[in-house]
Structures are given as structure tokens and as C-alpha cells.
Motif scaffolding. Structure first.
Motif, short mmCIF file in Angstrom:
data_model
loop_
_atom_site.label_atom_id
_atom_site.label_comp_id
_atom_site.label_asym_id
_atom_site.label_seq_id
_atom_site.Cartn_x
_atom_site.Cartn_y
_atom_site.Cartn_z
N TRP A 1 -4.51 3.27 3.81
CA TRP A 1 -5.78 2.71 3.66
C TRP A 1 -6.52 3.98 2.97
O TRP A 1 -7.89 3.69 2.69
N ARG B 1 -10.36 -3.91 -0.25
CA ARG B 1 -11.49 -4.56 1.01
C ARG B 1 -11.80 -5.64 0.69
O ARG B 1 -12.80 -6.54 1.34
N ARG C 1 1.00 -1.24 -0.08
CA ARG C 1 -0.07 0.02 0.02
C ARG C 1 0.75 1.17 -0.09
O ARG C 1 1.83 1.38 0.98
#
Length: 268
Positions: free
Chosen positions: A209, A216, A205
Motif C-alpha cells: 500500500w 485509491r 502492487r
């Protein structure tokens, strides 16, 4: 084994063949009209030499117009761009389906429009609320810089597995944990690689988030198909073919796979 030839004219799975929602079409039409009205309003500022109105109107029109463009392109099935042999910095060789340049452009304009509107609004409003708007503009600006730095995204199909270089993340799964490939409707059409968790899967990542939401569904690998330049049904058939024929996966590191795909020989 090689089956019929496929391509842009091939019937799509039911999950991808639904007509676009009337609400989406109505929203696009409304935003299109608003874009024209805002441009006319901004144009009136030229005669009055009201540069705040002109610049503000152009920026707002950019935001509205790019939203229309992005909504329009999110309903397409791909231009049919051919895959190419390729690799990513980790050295894995395979067949690469790059993201669409047009989708990148519309998305970048949309985010840039949001940044400019928030900056302008934050300066005009002042106070604590204005500071929050400027902070959000800075966050979106950073996000856009990461997206452009990571470009181009895409899907890499290699002898070892399937890798997705998203806008702000990277996720790959080895073939032995892949259980299926599906066409799904997740608000927009999506290609879903059903995979089990594995220590050999790789996830990176680049914005924490703060991403576009595909992660997800982990451990499944999800690609929103409007990002792909290639026809989405061609991409699905390629993944399904090499999942069903492990003895053929070695050719993914060669021109043989590119020829097979170009000739439509991945459809059983």
C-alpha cells in the motif's frame, strides 16, 4: 472521422488549464532562495575544513533543489515526445507512452535527498528517535530501488485494453469496461479512465500500500500527467478516439496507430 490535427498548441480541457496556485509558486521561490543560502553556508565550511558542514549543506541543498525541480515539472503538459510501438513482459503489443526521464530524475533526486537527510539526522540524533529516522530512510531507499527497477513506467494502449505501468504498480483494464476518458484536476492534472470493475482487469502492487496514490481511485485508471513524456492532450485524445472507434483498435498493434497519432488524426 479523422478530424483536425492536434498537438501541443491544442486548447486543453478546463480542468487542465487552471493557472498554478500562487502558494505553489511562492513555495518554489522560497525553496529556491533557501537552496542558494544553504549552498553558501556549506561553502563557508571549505575554508574552515568543516566537512560535516560541507557535506550536510550539499545534501540539504540537494533535497531543497530537487523539490523545486519536481514542483516545476509537475505543472508541465509534456514535452510532446512521440509514442512508440511497444510491449511489456506479458507480451501485449500496443502503442506506448513512456514516462518522462526528466520527471524520473527529479523524483529520484528528491527521494534520495530525503534518504540522505534522514540517515544523517538519525546518526546525529541517536536514541530511539534516531533509530526511527534510520528505519524510515531504509524504507524510502527500498522504495526508490523498486521505482528504478520498474522504470520506465508509462501507458500502453493496445487492442485489448489500456494498461498503466506506474512507479510501483501495474493496472490494466479491458476496453469493454471503459465508460469514458476525462481530464481531471486531482491536485495536479490527471488523466482518468472511467472503468467498471472486471475480473479481466489486472492489478499488481510491488510495494504493498506504499504507493503514489493513483490506486485509491480504483476501479478507475488514473495517470498523473506530469509523468508522461508525451503531450497530455495528445494522450487523452488517443484514448478517447479508440474508445469511440472500436473498429480501429486492431491497428494499435501496428505502425498504423503510430502514424495516425503523429499526424494528429485521433481528434474527432
Amino acid at each position: 472521422m479523422d478530424g483536425e490535427r492536434g498537438g501541443a498548441g491544442t486548447p486543453e480541457p478546463a480542468a487542465w488549464s487552471r493557472r498554478r496556485s500562487p502558494w505553489v509558486l511562492a513555495t518554489m521561490a522560497l525553496l529556491g532562495v533557501l537552496t542558494l543560502l544553504v549552498l553558501l553556508w556549506a561553502g563557508t565550511g571549505l575554508s574552515d575544513r568543516d566537512w560535516v558542514r560541507v557535506i550536510g549543506g550539499v545534501v540539504l541543498a540537494l533535497l531543497l533543489g530537487s523539490t523545486v525541480g519536481f514542483l516545476a515539472i509537475s505543472g508541465t503538459r509534456g514535452s510532446g515526445a512521440a509514442p512508440q510501438p511497444g510491449s511489456w513482459p506479458d507480451g501485449v503489443e500496443g502503442v506506448r507512452f513512456d514516462y518522462s526521464t526528466a520527471t524520473y530524475c527529479w523524483f529520484s533526486l528528491l527521494v534520495a535527498g530525503c534518504v540522505l537527510v534522514l540517515l544523517g539526522g538519525g546518526v546525529a540524533v541517536g536514541s530511539v528517535f534516531g533509530v526511527l529516522m534510520i528505519a524510515l530512510a531504509a524504507l524510502l531507499g527500498w522504495y526508490l530501488m523498486v521505482v528504478l527497477w520498474r522504470a520506465p513506467g508509462g501507458l500502453l494502449v493496445s487492442p485489448s485494453g489500456i494498461a498503466h505501468r506506474g512507479l510501483t504498480n501495474f493496472y490494466s483494464v479491458p476496453w469493454h469496461v471503459v465508460r469514458g476518458v476525462e481530464a481531471r484536476d486531482l491536485g495536479t492534472s490527471a488523466l482518468v479512465v472511467k472503468a467498471d470493475p472486471s475480473p479481466q482487469s489486472v492489478l499488481r502492487r510491488y510495494t504493498g500500500w506504499f504507493d503514489t496514490g493513483e490506486l485509491r481511485y480504483l476501479p478507475f485508471l488514473v495517470v498523473r500527467t506530469y509523468w508522461l513524456a508525451a503531450d497530455r492532450e495528445v494522450v487523452r485524445s488517443v484514448l478517447a478516439f479508440y474508445l469511440a472507434h472500436p473498429e480501429r483498435r486492431g491497428e494499435l498493434a501496428t505502425q498504423d496507430a503510430v502514424r495516425r497519432i503523429a499526424e494528429g488524426r485521433t481528434r474527432d
